[in-house]
Design a protein around this motif. Sequence first.
Motif, short mmCIF file in Angstrom:
data_model
loop_
_atom_site.label_atom_id
_atom_site.label_comp_id
_atom_site.label_asym_id
_atom_site.label_seq_id
_atom_site.Cartn_x
_atom_site.Cartn_y
_atom_site.Cartn_z
N ALA A 168 0.84 -1.19 0.00
CA ALA A 168 0.00 0.00 0.00
C ALA A 168 0.88 1.24 0.00
O ALA A 168 2.03 1.20 0.45
CB ALA A 168 -0.92 0.01 1.21
N PRO A 169 0.39 2.37 -0.53
CA PRO A 169 1.17 3.62 -0.46
C PRO A 169 1.53 3.96 0.97
O PRO A 169 0.78 3.69 1.91
CB PRO A 169 0.21 4.65 -1.07
N GLY A 170 2.69 4.54 1.16
CA GLY A 170 3.14 4.89 2.49
C GLY A 170 4.56 5.41 2.44
O GLY A 170 4.99 5.96 1.42
N ALA A 171 5.30 5.23 3.53
CA ALA A 171 6.67 5.75 3.59
C ALA A 171 7.54 4.83 4.42
O ALA A 171 7.12 4.33 5.47
CB ALA A 171 6.69 7.16 4.16
N ILE A 172 8.75 4.60 3.93
CA ILE A 172 9.76 3.88 4.70
C ILE A 172 10.56 4.93 5.47
O ILE A 172 11.12 5.84 4.87
CB ILE A 172 10.70 3.09 3.77
N PRO A 173 10.62 4.84 6.79
CA PRO A 173 11.40 5.84 7.54
C PRO A 173 12.89 5.60 7.40
O PRO A 173 13.33 4.48 7.08
CB PRO A 173 10.95 5.59 9.00
N GLN A 174 13.69 6.65 7.59
CA GLN A 174 15.14 6.48 7.60
C GLN A 174 15.50 5.50 8.71
O GLN A 174 15.03 5.61 9.84
CB GLN A 174 15.84 7.81 7.82
N THR A 175 16.36 4.54 8.39
CA THR A 175 16.66 3.46 9.33
C THR A 175 18.15 3.16 9.35
O THR A 175 18.78 3.03 8.30
CB THR A 175 15.91 2.17 8.93
N ASN A 176 18.73 3.06 10.56
CA ASN A 176 20.10 2.59 10.71
C ASN A 176 20.06 1.07 10.64
O ASN A 176 19.65 0.41 11.60
CB ASN A 176 20.69 3.05 12.04
N LEU A 177 20.46 0.51 9.52
CA LEU A 177 20.33 -0.93 9.30
C LEU A 177 21.39 -1.72 10.06
O LEU A 177 21.07 -2.68 10.76
CB LEU A 177 20.42 -1.23 7.81
N ILE A 178 22.67 -1.34 9.89
CA ILE A 178 23.77 -2.11 10.46
C ILE A 178 24.72 -1.17 11.19
O ILE A 178 25.30 -0.27 10.57
CB ILE A 178 24.55 -2.87 9.37
N PRO A 179 24.94 -1.35 12.51
CA PRO A 179 25.98 -0.58 13.22
C PRO A 179 27.32 -1.32 13.14
O PRO A 179 27.36 -2.54 12.95
CB PRO A 179 25.45 -0.55 14.65
N PHE A 180 28.42 -0.58 13.30
CA PHE A 180 29.74 -1.18 13.15
C PHE A 180 30.59 -0.96 14.40
O PHE A 180 30.47 0.06 15.08
CB PHE A 180 30.44 -0.61 11.92
N TRP A 181 31.50 -1.93 14.66
CA TRP A 181 32.34 -1.96 15.85
C TRP A 181 33.75 -2.39 15.45
O TRP A 181 33.99 -2.74 14.31
CB TRP A 181 31.78 -2.96 16.87
N TRP A 182 34.67 -2.39 16.44
CA TRP A 182 36.00 -2.93 16.22
C TRP A 182 36.57 -3.45 17.52
O TRP A 182 36.17 -3.03 18.61
CB TRP A 182 36.95 -1.90 15.60
N ASP A 183 37.51 -4.40 17.41
CA ASP A 183 38.24 -4.87 18.58
C ASP A 183 39.55 -5.53 18.13
O ASP A 183 39.78 -5.72 16.94
CB ASP A 183 37.40 -5.84 19.43
N ILE A 184 40.41 -5.81 19.10
CA ILE A 184 41.62 -6.60 18.88
C ILE A 184 41.46 -7.84 19.74
O ILE A 184 41.62 -7.77 20.97
CB ILE A 184 42.90 -5.82 19.24
N ARG A 185 41.13 -8.94 19.14
CA ARG A 185 40.74 -10.12 19.89
C ARG A 185 41.90 -10.69 20.70
O ARG A 185 43.03 -10.81 20.21
CB ARG A 185 40.18 -11.17 18.92
N GLY A 186 41.59 -11.01 21.95
CA GLY A 186 42.61 -11.56 22.84
C GLY A 186 43.41 -10.51 23.57
O GLY A 186 44.23 -10.85 24.42
N ASP A 187 43.21 -9.23 23.25
CA ASP A 187 43.94 -8.15 23.91
C ASP A 187 43.19 -7.74 25.17
O ASP A 187 41.98 -7.53 25.15
CB ASP A 187 44.07 -6.96 22.96
N GLY A 188 43.94 -7.62 26.28
CA GLY A 188 43.30 -7.28 27.54
C GLY A 188 42.67 -5.91 27.54
O GLY A 188 41.69 -5.67 28.24
N THR A 189 43.23 -4.97 26.76
CA THR A 189 42.70 -3.60 26.73
C THR A 189 41.73 -3.40 25.59
O THR A 189 40.69 -2.74 25.75
CB THR A 189 43.86 -2.60 26.59
#
Length: 370
Positions: free
Chosen positions: A181-202
């Motif tokens: 049906a007619p309407g509107a798709i709202p702006q959407t944050n689909l995928i957020p992004f992250w980072w790490d260094i695996r095995g590092d204590g900090t």
Amino acid sequence: MKHRFNDAPRYTRLLVWLLLLIAAIGWAPLAAAAPNCTASSATLSFASTTISIPSNTSIGSTLATGTATMNFNCTGLSSTDTPATIQAGQYLATLDTTNNPGGPGITFATGVPGLAVLVTATPVQATSQSGNVNDGPTSTAGYVPGSVAYVGCTRRHCTATTSGTVSASYTATLIKTGPIAPGAIPQTNLIPFWWDIRGDGTYGTSKSLGASLILPAISLTAPSCSLTTGSQNIAVTLPAVPTASLSTAGNVTGRTAFNIAVTGCPTSAKSITTYFYSGATIDTASGNLRNSSGTAANVEVQLLNGAGGSAAALSAINLAGAQAQSQNSSQYNISGGAATMNYYAQYIASGAAATAGTVNTNVTFTIAYP
């Protein structure tokens, strides 16, 4: 004189100590920069953010496609670090019921019934799996777009730290999953992004990049019948005729068929009518088209309904009056989202006998359906 010679060695020793101190200061190592990764959000780009809903497309059909590229920059990686890993996921937007966790891609709900958006990625395919280290942050739903590792020495030099970039390209496809049906798709944050260094204590804990893949706001409009290319500006060429055939008022000749065709009509539209607009070229007394720019006298052009419409075949259309067109132009059925409306144009003698010359006129029309 003897006293001055005895003091010389002491001055030399002081100078040596001073030079050694300066050299030591010059050799002091600089502190290494801490590892860090950054990125900016990217909005999927579509050809248009207003999309007409197709009337007769099947489930699974594509309505529109958008693309975007994400760049992830990591710096300060040292020889003691494992690669800096980019992660996508954890707080994914709402998934559509058609989503397959194993991919290919991730299918998100749009908030509009009957419409989902499938996001695929390269060089690493996006998925919404969860439960292992190769998924999103802390093994939540998502995937790993790539990583940046410490490079170390090359033949020419060694570096204490490494910088690098990971790029991921995304394609979003709007897919029909049911009636829309007619309407509107709202702006959407689909995928957020992250980072790490695996095995590092900090740096082993996932850190948000503050960046997301964004679906822009999109308007969905009801489809409308569209004139075919040949029906947008119609040139109807009537044949040359002898003036004797138009010697008396009301005589007609040179009947020529033409049609107006439409496609892409919504399934709800069952019939369609052509509306011819009244204007300067209309003879309000006869309801015909004046010879507005030709040289022949006492001749007009008459329009008639053709076969296939609701009016009797070859019935004249009275173009005079603001509402006359709705009363005289034939209505046609729409089938499969398309219709062809048949008409004729012919010369008609007006007043006295027609004289030799040219006949040129025009009329504006529009189409309407319930």
